[in-house]
Design an enzyme around this catalytic site. Sequence first.
Site, PDB file in Angstrom:
ATOM      1  N   CYS A 112       0.867  -1.193   0.000  1.00 55.51           N
ATOM      2  CA  CYS A 112       0.000   0.000   0.000  1.00 55.51           C
ATOM      3  C   CYS A 112       0.894   1.230   0.000  1.00 55.51           C
ATOM      4  O   CYS A 112       1.928   1.263   0.674  1.00 55.51           O
ATOM      5  CB  CYS A 112      -0.901   0.010   1.229  1.00 55.51           C
ATOM      6  SG  CYS A 112      -2.029   1.437   1.260  1.00 55.51           S
ATOM      7  N   GLY A 166      -3.941  -3.083   1.214  1.00 55.23           N
ATOM      8  CA  GLY A 166      -4.097  -2.097   0.154  1.00 55.23           C
ATOM      9  C   GLY A 166      -5.199  -1.080   0.385  1.00 55.23           C
ATOM     10  O   GLY A 166      -6.071  -1.260   1.235  1.00 55.23           O
ATOM     11  N   GLU A 167      -5.113   0.002  -0.381  1.00 60.18           N
ATOM     12  CA  GLU A 167      -6.124   1.065  -0.331  1.00 60.18           C
ATOM     13  C   GLU A 167      -7.027   0.883  -1.559  1.00 60.18           C
ATOM     14  O   GLU A 167      -6.623   1.205  -2.680  1.00 60.18           O
ATOM     15  CB  GLU A 167      -5.416   2.430  -0.343  1.00 60.18           C
ATOM     16  CG  GLU A 167      -6.326   3.630  -0.551  1.00 60.18           C
ATOM     17  CD  GLU A 167      -7.568   3.631   0.330  1.00 60.18           C
ATOM     18  OE1 GLU A 167      -7.436   3.614   1.550  1.00 60.18           O
ATOM     19  OE2 GLU A 167      -8.687   3.648  -0.231  1.00 60.18           O
ATOM     20  N   SER A 198     -13.475  -0.031   2.635  1.00 56.65           N
ATOM     21  CA  SER A 198     -12.824   0.717   3.705  1.00 56.65           C
ATOM     22  C   SER A 198     -11.728   1.571   3.093  1.00 56.65           C
ATOM     23  O   SER A 198     -10.916   1.084   2.308  1.00 56.65           O
ATOM     24  CB  SER A 198     -12.226  -0.270   4.717  1.00 56.65           C
ATOM     25  OG  SER A 198     -11.477   0.412   5.699  1.00 56.65           O
ATOM     26  N   SER A 220     -11.269   5.140   7.660  1.00 58.18           N
ATOM     27  CA  SER A 220     -10.271   4.973   8.710  1.00 58.18           C
ATOM     28  C   SER A 220      -9.860   6.338   9.230  1.00 58.18           C
ATOM     29  O   SER A 220      -9.007   6.991   8.644  1.00 58.18           O
ATOM     30  CB  SER A 220      -9.060   4.223   8.137  1.00 58.18           C
ATOM     31  OG  SER A 220      -9.469   2.932   7.738  1.00 58.18           O
ATOM     32  N   LEU A 221     -10.457   6.764  10.323  1.00 57.40           N
ATOM     33  CA  LEU A 221     -10.247   8.128  10.815  1.00 57.40           C
ATOM     34  C   LEU A 221      -9.010   8.205  11.725  1.00 57.40           C
ATOM     35  O   LEU A 221      -8.087   8.951  11.445  1.00 57.40           O
ATOM     36  CB  LEU A 221     -11.515   8.600  11.544  1.00 57.40           C
ATOM     37  CG  LEU A 221     -11.607  10.085  11.860  1.00 57.40           C
ATOM     38  CD1 LEU A 221     -11.525  10.931  10.611  1.00 57.40           C
ATOM     39  CD2 LEU A 221     -12.908  10.390  12.599  1.00 57.40           C
ATOM     40  N   HIS A 222      -9.014   7.489  12.810  1.00 53.20           N
ATOM     41  CA  HIS A 222      -7.845   7.292  13.681  1.00 53.20           C
ATOM     42  C   HIS A 222      -7.340   8.515  14.433  1.00 53.20           C
ATOM     43  O   HIS A 222      -6.415   8.393  15.250  1.00 53.20           O
ATOM     44  CB  HIS A 222      -6.663   6.681  12.919  1.00 53.20           C
ATOM     45  CG  HIS A 222      -6.987   5.425  12.191  1.00 53.20           C
ATOM     46  ND1 HIS A 222      -7.621   4.364  12.781  1.00 53.20           N
ATOM     47  CD2 HIS A 222      -6.789   5.059  10.897  1.00 53.20           C
ATOM     48  CE1 HIS A 222      -7.782   3.401  11.893  1.00 53.20           C
ATOM     49  NE2 HIS A 222      -7.297   3.801  10.735  1.00 53.20           N
ATOM     50  N   ASN A 298      -3.068  -3.932  16.511  1.00 52.42           N
ATOM     51  CA  ASN A 298      -2.294  -5.174  16.438  1.00 52.42           C
ATOM     52  C   ASN A 298      -0.827  -4.802  16.271  1.00 52.42           C
ATOM     53  O   ASN A 298      -0.425  -4.362  15.208  1.00 52.42           O
ATOM     54  CB  ASN A 298      -2.735  -6.002  15.223  1.00 52.42           C
ATOM     55  CG  ASN A 298      -4.164  -6.469  15.372  1.00 52.42           C
ATOM     56  OD1 ASN A 298      -4.552  -7.019  16.390  1.00 52.42           O
ATOM     57  ND2 ASN A 298      -4.960  -6.226  14.346  1.00 52.42           N
ATOM     58  N   CYS A 341      -6.619  -8.670   9.247  1.00 49.42           N
ATOM     59  CA  CYS A 341      -6.865  -7.829   8.090  1.00 49.42           C
ATOM     60  C   CYS A 341      -6.276  -6.478   8.412  1.00 49.42           C
ATOM     61  O   CYS A 341      -6.347  -6.034   9.541  1.00 49.42           O
ATOM     62  CB  CYS A 341      -8.354  -7.663   7.851  1.00 49.42           C
ATOM     63  SG  CYS A 341      -9.022  -8.986   6.888  1.00 49.42           S
TER      64      CYS A 341
END
Length: 380
Positions: A112, A166-167, A198, A220-222, A298, A341
């Site tokens: 990615c 991947g994106e 996603s 995916s904000l984070h 993870n 994942c």
Amino acid sequence: MDAVNLLDYDLEGLTAFCEQLGEKRFRATQLFRWIHQKGATDFDQMSDLAKSLRGKLQGVATLKRLPVISEHVSSDGTIKWLFDVGGGNAVESVYIPEDDRATLCISSQAGCAVGCRFCSTGHQGFSRNLTTGEILAQLWHAEHALRQRLGTTERIVSNVVMMGMGEPLQNYNALVPALKVMLDDHGYGLSRRRVTVSTSGVVPMIERLKHDCPVALAVSLHAPNDALRDELVPINKKYPIHELLDACRDYLTAAPRDFITFEYCMLDGVNDTDEHARELITLVKGRINCKFNLIPFNPFPQSGLHRSQAPRVQAFARMLADAGIVTTVRKTRGDDIDAACGQLAGEVQDRTNARDRMLRQPVEAKVAAPKPGERNRHAH
Ligand code: SAH
Ligand code: SF4
């Protein structure tokens, strides 16, 4: 000339291909059903196709499956496949059976380019885009290998999430036909709400997906602010949070669900404090219909990051829930087989190191709303 891989086509593409061979449209539908619904691996199996067409196909077309490097089955039923995509690259898919559904998590790229700090795929860098056929071959394999194993003709995979390596929105041209095959009644027949893309936030492609194939969207904000998100999800420098939220809001006008799922990877001391939760609430409250999915990080050796402690995750979740935002915390699955994942790369390019990693596939567990009286105890 190389034979054409028929897994690269959605039904429209296959129809055009058949027309080039001088065949009628309905032949394309038959062929499509043989491939995706019945899992035929060979044109000779397609008994109701005219012999002449089968003969034509033998010369010019193929059904290119992905070689399986390994398969790991967890005691909880989770299955992880590692597929060889050539050139020393491999991608993973994870099958997660639950009581009311069976989800397949699939990859869109080898590596990615986005380079998120907490993601081992990102640390690995970008190798190449998968083709439509390679994206679909993962679903094809899971669906038909499992049907065969379980001795059934019933559908197995009920949900697909593009949350592997991947994106997906940086491989848009291959992604959209693959999504169309997943949704097609002659293909896998999944409803739009059961297919989730996603993304780390490729804003212009969110806008295009809304028009081309509006499936469920997870973002995916984070991080609750640009300074922190710039660091964790570097694509934020190009498409900052306010642009991302605008794109999400706009997407909702066509989306199959009336909310966007925000994924938030909980990183100890980095994005998991009460202050971050408050900032997050201010950011989204009243501005966008959303749900939060808190993902326990993870860990992997090169990240230098740590998973937030469980009580911290719970406290963070409660703050969001108390503010009226539906929040779930993912539970890990497939622990005994290192199923994962979103950070699958370690095992791919550095298989020898794989055991050191805690690759885990999370599933959702609802955070119960606090009982009256419990509220204060958890808030402090
Ligand atoms: N590129 C897309 C989809 C693949 S990643 C995206 O970023 O959304 C799927 C999810 O796994 C994302 O929410 C991502 O943030 C998350 N993820 C990546 N690495 C992770 C890790 N080490 N621990 C927990 N979640 C991780
Ligand atoms: Fe790419 Fe998603 Fe990993 Fe970020 S989290 S590096 S976008 S796969």
